[in-house]
Design a protein around this motif. Sequence first.
Motif, short mmCIF file in Angstrom:
data_model
loop_
_atom_site.label_atom_id
_atom_site.label_comp_id
_atom_site.label_asym_id
_atom_site.label_seq_id
_atom_site.Cartn_x
_atom_site.Cartn_y
_atom_site.Cartn_z
N MET A 103 0.84 -1.19 0.00
CA MET A 103 0.00 0.00 0.00
C MET A 103 0.88 1.24 0.00
N VAL A 104 0.42 2.24 -0.74
CA VAL A 104 1.01 3.57 -0.66
C VAL A 104 0.03 4.41 0.14
N LEU A 105 0.55 5.08 1.16
CA LEU A 105 -0.27 5.94 2.00
C LEU A 105 0.11 7.39 1.68
N TYR A 106 -0.82 8.10 1.05
CA TYR A 106 -0.61 9.49 0.73
C TYR A 106 -1.20 10.35 1.84
N THR A 107 -0.71 11.57 1.95
CA THR A 107 -1.38 12.56 2.79
C THR A 107 -1.51 13.82 1.96
N ILE A 108 -2.62 14.51 2.18
CA ILE A 108 -2.87 15.74 1.42
C ILE A 108 -3.66 16.72 2.29
N GLY A 109 -3.36 17.98 2.10
CA GLY A 109 -4.18 19.05 2.67
C GLY A 109 -4.83 19.78 1.52
N PHE A 110 -6.04 20.26 1.72
CA PHE A 110 -6.76 20.88 0.61
C PHE A 110 -6.59 22.39 0.55
N THR A 111 -6.17 23.03 1.64
CA THR A 111 -6.03 24.49 1.57
C THR A 111 -4.84 24.84 0.68
N GLN A 112 -4.94 26.00 0.08
CA GLN A 112 -3.96 26.51 -0.87
C GLN A 112 -3.88 25.67 -2.14
N LYS A 113 -4.95 24.91 -2.41
CA LYS A 113 -5.07 24.16 -3.66
C LYS A 113 -6.41 24.49 -4.29
N SER A 114 -6.42 24.61 -5.59
CA SER A 114 -7.69 24.75 -6.30
C SER A 114 -8.33 23.36 -6.38
N ALA A 115 -9.60 23.34 -6.70
CA ALA A 115 -10.28 22.05 -6.89
C ALA A 115 -9.57 21.25 -7.98
N GLN A 116 -9.18 21.92 -9.05
CA GLN A 116 -8.50 21.23 -10.14
C GLN A 116 -7.20 20.60 -9.67
N GLN A 117 -6.38 21.36 -8.95
CA GLN A 117 -5.11 20.81 -8.44
C GLN A 117 -5.38 19.62 -7.52
N PHE A 118 -6.33 19.78 -6.62
CA PHE A 118 -6.63 18.74 -5.63
C PHE A 118 -7.05 17.44 -6.32
N PHE A 119 -8.05 17.52 -7.18
CA PHE A 119 -8.57 16.29 -7.80
C PHE A 119 -7.59 15.69 -8.81
N GLU A 120 -6.78 16.51 -9.46
CA GLU A 120 -5.75 15.96 -10.34
C GLU A 120 -4.70 15.17 -9.55
N LEU A 121 -4.36 15.64 -8.36
CA LEU A 121 -3.42 14.88 -7.52
C LEU A 121 -4.01 13.54 -7.10
N ILE A 122 -5.27 13.53 -6.73
CA ILE A 122 -5.93 12.29 -6.34
C ILE A 122 -5.97 11.33 -7.54
N LYS A 123 -6.41 11.85 -8.67
CA LYS A 123 -6.57 11.01 -9.86
C LYS A 123 -5.23 10.54 -10.41
N SER A 124 -4.25 11.41 -10.50
CA SER A 124 -2.96 11.03 -11.10
C SER A 124 -2.18 10.04 -10.24
N TYR A 140 -18.95 12.93 -3.50
CA TYR A 140 -19.46 12.92 -4.87
C TYR A 140 -18.35 13.20 -5.88
N PHE A 141 -17.58 14.26 -5.65
CA PHE A 141 -16.51 14.62 -6.58
C PHE A 141 -15.47 13.51 -6.70
N LEU A 142 -15.10 12.92 -5.58
CA LEU A 142 -14.09 11.84 -5.61
C LEU A 142 -14.57 10.66 -6.44
N GLU A 143 -15.83 10.28 -6.23
CA GLU A 143 -16.37 9.14 -6.99
C GLU A 143 -16.49 9.46 -8.47
N GLU A 144 -17.02 10.64 -8.80
CA GLU A 144 -17.27 10.99 -10.19
C GLU A 144 -16.01 11.34 -10.97
N ILE A 145 -15.11 12.07 -10.35
CA ILE A 145 -13.92 12.55 -11.06
C ILE A 145 -12.77 11.56 -10.98
N CYS A 146 -12.63 10.91 -9.82
CA CYS A 146 -11.41 10.13 -9.56
C CYS A 146 -11.65 8.64 -9.36
N ASN A 147 -12.90 8.20 -9.36
CA ASN A 147 -13.21 6.80 -9.07
C ASN A 147 -12.56 6.38 -7.74
#
Length: 146
Positions: free
Chosen positions: A1-22, A50-57
């Motif tokens: 398993m890879v365990l990522y950590t992320i904070g959402f502040t100082q990120k746009s929605a696009q940056q945030f979801f692209e990191l999750i998806k990529s 909703y966004f995680l399921e729809e954008i990033c599966n």
Amino acid sequence: MVLYTIGFTQKSAQQFFELIKSNNMDMLVDIRLNNKSQLAGFAKGNDLRYFLEEICNCEYQHCIEYAPTKDILDSYKKKTISWDEYVRQYIPLMQKRNAVQKFAERFAKYMAVCLLCSEPTPEYCHRRLLSEMIVADYPAITVKHI
């Protein structure tokens, strides 16, 4: 398993979801005490799910058992306790809650799990502390802060 950590502040929605998806995350674990934050509209619990399921599966779970207590968090935010004192209170709280074992049991089936909090960087965030506790007991897990 890879365990990522992320904070959402100082990120746009696009940056945030692209990191999750990529990074092909299949589970995001929201470890905030309050997931109805006004800091970023896309990070509110039900919207985020909703966004995680729809954008990033990617699946979503809000797990407040990994969050500090309100007293610990408020004391740190109001600067009545230092970061070192926060750590001294948070780690025993996680041990008392058996957080690492519960994490392993609940999320072992996932390949890429992400711990979410609001802080933009991990240095002074409980997501880093929790990830370090997990890796100490499960050294095969790799941690990546994004």
